[in-house]
Design an enzyme around this catalytic site. Structure first.
Site, PDB file in Angstrom:
ATOM      1  N   HIS A  93     -12.756 -38.939 -73.655  1.00 33.69           N
ATOM      2  CA  HIS A  93     -14.047 -39.488 -74.275  1.00 33.69           C
ATOM      3  C   HIS A  93     -15.067 -38.888 -73.403  1.00 33.69           C
ATOM      4  CE1 HIS A  93     -12.897 -42.306 -71.317  1.00 33.69           C
ATOM      5  NE2 HIS A  93     -14.247 -42.634 -70.991  1.00 33.69           N
TER       6      HIS A  93
ATOM      7  N   GLU B 244     -11.687 -49.796 -71.092  1.00 28.82           N
ATOM      8  CA  GLU B 244     -12.902 -49.941 -71.055  1.00 28.82           C
ATOM      9  C   GLU B 244     -13.166 -50.320 -72.598  1.00 28.82           C
ATOM     10  OE1 GLU B 244     -14.769 -46.682 -69.243  1.00 28.82           O
ATOM     11  OE2 GLU B 244     -14.869 -45.650 -70.983  1.00 28.82           O
TER      12      GLU B 244
ATOM     13  N   LYS C  33      -8.202 -48.506 -65.952  1.00 25.96           N
ATOM     14  CA  LYS C  33      -9.756 -48.573 -66.110  1.00 25.96           C
ATOM     15  C   LYS C  33      -9.851 -48.605 -67.535  1.00 25.96           C
ATOM     16  CE  LYS C  33     -14.316 -47.352 -64.860  1.00 25.96           C
ATOM     17  NZ  LYS C  33     -14.845 -46.016 -64.089  1.00 25.96           N
TER      18      LYS C  33
ATOM     19  N   ARG D 116     -11.839 -35.976 -64.513  1.00 25.83           N
ATOM     20  CA  ARG D 116     -12.715 -35.377 -65.468  1.00 25.83           C
ATOM     21  C   ARG D 116     -12.378 -33.898 -65.718  1.00 25.83           C
ATOM     22  NH1 ARG D 116     -15.473 -38.120 -61.359  1.00 25.83           N
ATOM     23  NH2 ARG D 116     -16.896 -39.771 -62.040  1.00 25.83           N
TER      24      ARG D 116
ATOM     25  N   GLN E 273     -13.494 -36.947 -70.138  1.00 26.69           N
ATOM     26  CA  GLN E 273     -13.006 -37.756 -69.047  1.00 26.69           C
ATOM     27  C   GLN E 273     -11.920 -38.591 -69.674  1.00 26.69           C
ATOM     28  OE1 GLN E 273     -15.224 -41.508 -67.979  1.00 26.69           O
ATOM     29  NE2 GLN E 273     -16.620 -40.008 -67.716  1.00 26.69           N
TER      30      GLN E 273
ATOM     31  N   SER F 283     -19.272 -36.856 -68.679  1.00 29.17           N
ATOM     32  CA  SER F 283     -18.227 -35.830 -68.605  1.00 29.17           C
ATOM     33  C   SER F 283     -17.373 -36.161 -69.561  1.00 29.17           C
ATOM     34  CB  SER F 283     -17.646 -35.851 -67.284  1.00 29.17           C
ATOM     35  OG  SER F 283     -17.215 -37.176 -66.634  1.00 29.17           O
TER      36      SER F 283
ATOM     37  N   HIS G 205      -9.286 -42.161 -68.074  1.00 25.72           N
ATOM     38  CA  HIS G 205      -8.928 -43.115 -67.074  1.00 25.72           C
ATOM     39  C   HIS G 205      -7.568 -43.155 -67.049  1.00 25.72           C
ATOM     40  CE1 HIS G 205     -13.146 -43.767 -66.828  1.00 25.72           C
ATOM     41  NE2 HIS G 205     -13.173 -44.236 -68.234  1.00 25.72           N
TER      42      HIS G 205
ATOM     43  N   LYS H 286     -19.128 -32.748 -61.091  1.00 29.47           N
ATOM     44  CA  LYS H 286     -18.092 -33.460 -60.317  1.00 29.47           C
ATOM     45  C   LYS H 286     -17.030 -33.144 -60.082  1.00 29.47           C
ATOM     46  CE  LYS H 286     -20.780 -37.989 -60.886  1.00 29.47           C
ATOM     47  NZ  LYS H 286     -20.662 -39.311 -61.276  1.00 29.47           N
TER      48      LYS H 286
END
Length: 456
Positions: free
Chosen positions: A248, A63, A61, A267, A36, A34, A38, A273
């Site tokens: 991203h 990453e 989050k 998202r 999205q 997706s 964070h 979702k």
């Protein structure tokens, strides 16, 4: 997920805890994931409080992604002039976001031009785009352009540029993501018709990418994001860092991913979702600087270390040819070890265990047969010798620490986890005396040894 600064599962410092401050994943992407981002800690706490059914914890989050195979991704916004060029070449996108938003984008690009720093020409990724690595990326955003308006410093120029670029990109993106589905569907149909009617020799790469994603997600508004976000193809060993509030989507390939301990994902496209479009549009940084690449550092023993600009984690990578060996230095914290390719041995190095009254006992190091798919948890203070029987690719994640500090901790307690981490690793126990086997009783003999818990 990670909670506040204290409580049952973490004390925010060096105390004992039942949790690690990071999640460690192997991803094999065959269908685009997706669009999205964070949230940062402040927004995560707010979302968890207001929508706990969708946001299960209150932690951030950040990453880092390390490519195992060539790995395709969309991330952060293209330079404003590139977004403008894509809009001008894609009338279907203009029809969705509106001519007024594109006109405002054009005006912003014109104002930003004299304030825009010259970007580096170093290659990264298969497409040969440019980016700064690590901290150099941040300085690139504030580097002086070829010529500044008289009396304007580089920092002032960066601030002025941000003031015009961010609202313009935000307007275009928000208009796109909140457009009526009927309009999106009609314009995607028109776009696919135009691409299919164009000779393959004349098709733009971005149009081909849009057509490819449209096959996976027909009539999804996220297809248009290929015209706004950077498209990367990371080569094996290249790493990308994504901070909070950066858009991203992973498109294809295999990678190692390490992140702070959280499941929070906002998202807005390419997914069945829950979509939180308004939150995503509001939270993004709309930074059009180059993507944040993390170059590996060669550490003693031959492994490569990827250090993200966050306190929760770092990742080591070792590619060992058949018959070769690489040392993974001891970490003062618990580590997770994953074998991605090949076959060989993992040796716990012999350590000297102090005796009461002086002297030392020899501590036998265990040897573990490893192969693709092996997963271990290593105790704090465990140095690992990796020996390859056939070419071996292995990754290790652990809480962030300094190598010199870790070596110093060999004679005493381990350094504390950063206090900015919500959940502390359970690795904060001193490496001396060495830990007993994880999940089992101490060896019946008088010797103590560092051990692993092998997961099937």
């Amino acid at each position: 997920g990670g909670g506040g600064g204290g409580g049952e599962n973490g004390d925010g410092g060096g105390g004992s805890s039942t949790r690690l401050p990071f999640l460690f994943k192997v991803l094999s992407v065959r269908t685009a994931l997706s669009i999205q981002a964070h949230p940062n800690k402040t927004l995560a706490a707010k979302l968890h409080r207001e929508k706990p059914q969708h946001y299960k914890d209150d932690n951030h989050k950040p990453e880092m992604t390390i490519a195992v195979t060539p790995f395709e991704a969309l991330c952060s916004f293209q330079k404003i002039n590139s977004v403008l060029e894509n809009c001008r070449a894609c009338p279907e996108l203009v029809a969705v976001v509106g001519r007024e938003a594109v006109a405002a984008l054009s005006a912003a690009a014109e104002k930003a031009a004299p304030l825009t720093p010259a970007w580096p020409t170093a290659r990264w990724g298969r497409r040969g785009a440019t980016a700064r690595a690590g901290a150099e990326r941040n300085s690139a955003k504030h580097a002086a352009p070829h010529s500044l308006p008289e009396g304007v410093s580089a920092a002032e120029a960066a601030a002025r540029r941000e003031a015009v670029v961010v609202p313009a990109l935000k307007r275009v993106f928000t208009r796109l993501m909140t457009a009526e589905q009927a309009l999106v569907k009609a314009q995607l149909d028109a776009l696919m018709t135009r691409i299919e009617s164009t000779s393959p020799m004349l098709r733009l790469p971005v149009d081909e990418l849009a057509a490819r994603i449209h096959e996976q997600y027909p009539h999804d508004v996220g297809v248009f994001c290929v015209y706004l976000l950077n498209y990367l193809v990371l080569e094996p060993g290249e790493a990308l860092f994504l901070n909070a509030n950066e858009p991203h989507a992973y498109l294809f390939g295999d990678c190692i991913e390490c992140m702070a301990e959280s499941d929070n994902v906002v998202r807005a496209g390419l997914t069945p979702k829950f979509k939180d479009v308004d939150v995503l549009c509001e939270m993004l940084t709309y930074d059009d600087g180059p993507p944040y690449m993390v170059p590996p550092l060669l550490i003693d023993g031959g492994a490569e270390r990827y250090i993200a600009p966050v306190p929760e984690f770092l990742v080591d990578r070792a590619m060992v040819e058949a018959g070769g060996a690489v040392l993974l230095p001891a970490s003062p914290f618990v580590s997770i070890v994953v074998v991605v390719e090949g076959r060989g041995k993992l040796e716990e190095l012999v350590r000297q265990q102090p005796q009461l009254g002086g002297g030392a006992n020899s501590v036998d190091g265990l040897v573990h047969a490893v192969r693709q798919g092996s997963v271990f948890m290593a105790c704090a203070g465990t140095a690992l010798q990796v020996r390859a029987e056939e070419r071996l690719l292995i990754f290790r994640a652990t809480a962030k620490h300094d190598l010199a500090e870790a070596e110093a901790a060999g004679g005493g307690g381990a350094p504390s986890l950063p206090t900015t981490t919500a959940a502390s690793a359970s690795a904060s126990a001193s490496p001396a005396p060495l830990a007993s086997p994880i999940g089992g009783d101490r060896a019946a003999s008088n010797r103590q040894h560092v051990s692993f818990g092998l997961k099937p």
